[in-house]
Design a protein around this motif. Sequence first.
Motif, PDB file in Angstrom:
ATOM      1  N   GLU A 167       0.833  -1.203   0.000  1.00 41.37           N
ATOM      2  CA  GLU A 167       0.000   0.000   0.000  1.00 41.37           C
ATOM      3  C   GLU A 167       0.868   1.253   0.000  1.00 41.37           C
ATOM      4  N   LYS A 168       1.858   1.292   0.849  1.00 46.55           N
ATOM      5  CA  LYS A 168       2.741   2.458   0.952  1.00 46.55           C
ATOM      6  C   LYS A 168       3.471   2.721  -0.371  1.00 46.55           C
ATOM      7  N   VAL A 169       4.009   1.663  -0.965  1.00 44.84           N
ATOM      8  CA  VAL A 169       4.749   1.795  -2.221  1.00 44.84           C
ATOM      9  C   VAL A 169       3.825   2.295  -3.341  1.00 44.84           C
ATOM     10  N   LEU A 170       2.650   1.675  -3.467  1.00 47.93           N
ATOM     11  CA  LEU A 170       1.740   2.044  -4.553  1.00 47.93           C
ATOM     12  C   LEU A 170       1.192   3.459  -4.389  1.00 47.93           C
ATOM     13  N   LYS A 171       0.836   3.829  -3.174  1.00 48.61           N
ATOM     14  CA  LYS A 171       0.354   5.192  -2.950  1.00 48.61           C
ATOM     15  C   LYS A 171       1.480   6.200  -3.187  1.00 48.61           C
ATOM     16  N   GLY A 172       2.698   5.823  -2.833  1.00 52.66           N
ATOM     17  CA  GLY A 172       3.846   6.686  -3.085  1.00 52.66           C
ATOM     18  C   GLY A 172       4.085   6.923  -4.565  1.00 52.66           C
ATOM     19  N   GLN A 173       3.681   5.957  -5.386  1.00 53.88           N
ATOM     20  CA  GLN A 173       3.798   6.079  -6.843  1.00 53.88           C
ATOM     21  C   GLN A 173       2.578   6.774  -7.455  1.00 53.88           C
ATOM     22  N   GLY A 174       1.591   7.108  -6.622  1.00 51.76           N
ATOM     23  CA  GLY A 174       0.419   7.840  -7.100  1.00 51.76           C
ATOM     24  C   GLY A 174      -0.712   6.981  -7.634  1.00 51.76           C
ATOM     25  N   PHE A 175      -0.669   5.679  -7.378  1.00 53.27           N
ATOM     26  CA  PHE A 175      -1.754   4.817  -7.851  1.00 53.27           C
ATOM     27  C   PHE A 175      -3.002   5.012  -6.983  1.00 53.27           C
ATOM     28  N   PRO A 176      -4.170   5.051  -7.613  1.00 51.02           N
ATOM     29  CA  PRO A 176      -5.423   5.201  -6.862  1.00 51.02           C
ATOM     30  C   PRO A 176      -5.905   3.854  -6.314  1.00 51.02           C
ATOM     31  N   ILE A 177      -5.154   3.318  -5.370  1.00 47.50           N
ATOM     32  CA  ILE A 177      -5.480   2.018  -4.771  1.00 47.50           C
ATOM     33  C   ILE A 177      -6.196   2.242  -3.455  1.00 47.50           C
ATOM     34  N   LEU A 178      -6.803   1.176  -2.947  1.00 46.87           N
ATOM     35  CA  LEU A 178      -7.489   1.260  -1.674  1.00 46.87           C
ATOM     36  C   LEU A 178      -7.224  -0.011  -0.880  1.00 46.87           C
ATOM     37  N   LEU A 179      -6.823   0.152   0.364  1.00 51.02           N
ATOM     38  CA  LEU A 179      -6.665  -0.988   1.272  1.00 51.02           C
ATOM     39  C   LEU A 179      -8.052  -1.326   1.804  1.00 51.02           C
ATOM     40  N   ILE A 180      -8.473  -2.582   1.621  1.00 50.02           N
ATOM     41  CA  ILE A 180      -9.835  -2.984   1.976  1.00 50.02           C
ATOM     42  C   ILE A 180      -9.812  -4.278   2.792  1.00 50.02           C
ATOM     43  N   PRO A 181     -10.894  -4.546   3.523  1.00 54.79           N
ATOM     44  CA  PRO A 181     -11.024  -5.883   4.109  1.00 54.79           C
ATOM     45  C   PRO A 181     -11.141  -6.893   2.970  1.00 54.79           C
ATOM     46  N   ALA A 182     -10.467  -8.008   3.089  1.00 61.02           N
ATOM     47  CA  ALA A 182     -10.546  -9.029   2.037  1.00 61.02           C
ATOM     48  C   ALA A 182     -11.989  -9.520   1.918  1.00 61.02           C
ATOM     49  N   PRO A 183     -12.504  -9.613   0.699  1.00 57.31           N
ATOM     50  CA  PRO A 183     -13.858 -10.123   0.518  1.00 57.31           C
ATOM     51  C   PRO A 183     -14.004 -11.523   1.119  1.00 57.31           C
ATOM     52  N   ARG A 184     -15.158 -11.814   1.677  1.00 59.99           N
ATOM     53  CA  ARG A 184     -15.383 -13.113   2.317  1.00 59.99           C
ATOM     54  C   ARG A 184     -15.204 -14.282   1.355  1.00 59.99           C
ATOM     55  N   ALA A 185     -15.469 -14.041   0.081  1.00 66.47           N
ATOM     56  CA  ALA A 185     -15.344 -15.105  -0.913  1.00 66.47           C
ATOM     57  C   ALA A 185     -13.884 -15.500  -1.160  1.00 66.47           C
ATOM     58  N   LEU A 186     -12.949 -14.664  -0.708  1.00 69.53           N
ATOM     59  CA  LEU A 186     -11.531 -14.920  -0.919  1.00 69.53           C
ATOM     60  C   LEU A 186     -10.857 -15.196   0.412  1.00 69.53           C
TER      61      LEU A 186
ATOM     62  N   ALA B  84      -7.974  -0.572 -10.090  1.00 69.46           N
ATOM     63  CA  ALA B  84      -8.657  -0.706 -11.372  1.00 69.46           C
ATOM     64  C   ALA B  84      -7.888  -1.659 -12.280  1.00 69.46           C
ATOM     65  N   SER B  85      -8.625  -2.421 -13.061  1.00 66.55           N
ATOM     66  CA  SER B  85      -7.970  -3.364 -13.973  1.00 66.55           C
ATOM     67  C   SER B  85      -7.114  -2.630 -15.006  1.00 66.55           C
ATOM     68  N   ALA B  86      -7.447  -1.385 -15.300  1.00 66.62           N
ATOM     69  CA  ALA B  86      -6.646  -0.598 -16.243  1.00 66.62           C
ATOM     70  C   ALA B  86      -5.237  -0.344 -15.705  1.00 66.62           C
ATOM     71  N   ASP B  87      -5.070  -0.391 -14.385  1.00 64.72           N
ATOM     72  CA  ASP B  87      -3.771  -0.168 -13.752  1.00 64.72           C
ATOM     73  C   ASP B  87      -3.025  -1.466 -13.470  1.00 64.72           C
ATOM     74  N   ARG B  88      -3.610  -2.595 -13.815  1.00 67.95           N
ATOM     75  CA  ARG B  88      -3.061  -3.883 -13.415  1.00 67.95           C
ATOM     76  C   ARG B  88      -1.600  -4.070 -13.798  1.00 67.95           C
ATOM     77  N   ASP B  89      -1.249  -3.860 -15.051  1.00 61.95           N
ATOM     78  CA  ASP B  89       0.129  -4.093 -15.490  1.00 61.95           C
ATOM     79  C   ASP B  89       1.107  -3.198 -14.738  1.00 61.95           C
ATOM     80  N   ALA B  90       0.771  -1.929 -14.607  1.00 65.26           N
ATOM     81  CA  ALA B  90       1.662  -0.985 -13.927  1.00 65.26           C
ATOM     82  C   ALA B  90       1.791  -1.315 -12.444  1.00 65.26           C
ATOM     83  N   VAL B  91       0.680  -1.663 -11.795  1.00 63.74           N
ATOM     84  CA  VAL B  91       0.704  -2.020 -10.376  1.00 63.74           C
ATOM     85  C   VAL B  91       1.577  -3.253 -10.159  1.00 63.74           C
ATOM     86  N   GLU B  92       1.374  -4.275 -10.957  1.00 63.90           N
ATOM     87  CA  GLU B  92       2.152  -5.503 -10.798  1.00 63.90           C
ATOM     88  C   GLU B  92       3.627  -5.277 -11.100  1.00 63.90           C
ATOM     89  N   GLU B  93       3.925  -4.395 -12.036  1.00 59.90           N
ATOM     90  CA  GLU B  93       5.317  -4.079 -12.359  1.00 59.90           C
ATOM     91  C   GLU B  93       6.009  -3.420 -11.160  1.00 59.90           C
TER      92      GLU B  93
END
Length: 84
Positions: A21-40, A51-60
């Motif tokens: 979370e710290k790294v991604l927010k530091g890079q300016g990504f619009p991420i959100l720390l959430i409770p893990a969904p019960r299904a997972l 957002a899925s549009a940010d997937r490649d950049a986030v994973e990189e």
Amino acid sequence: MIRDGDCVAIFHSIHRVMKAEKVLKGQGFPILLIPAPRALHADCGLAIRYASADRDAVEEVLAAEGLLPEEIHVKQGEQYLKIG
């Protein structure tokens, strides 16, 4: 909280998810720390939503920091489909 098409990254350590979370927010990504969904299953109970549009950049960025998640899912309707 989680929209169709959003990605949910699951980590198995509270320390890793907080660091990611710290790294991604530091890079300016619009991420959100959430409770893990019960299904997972998440040992630490938290996940990162982005957002899925940010997937490649986030994973990189996470890979460069040695923080790749254990699992990534995308929300489709009422289901979470594992990707990656």
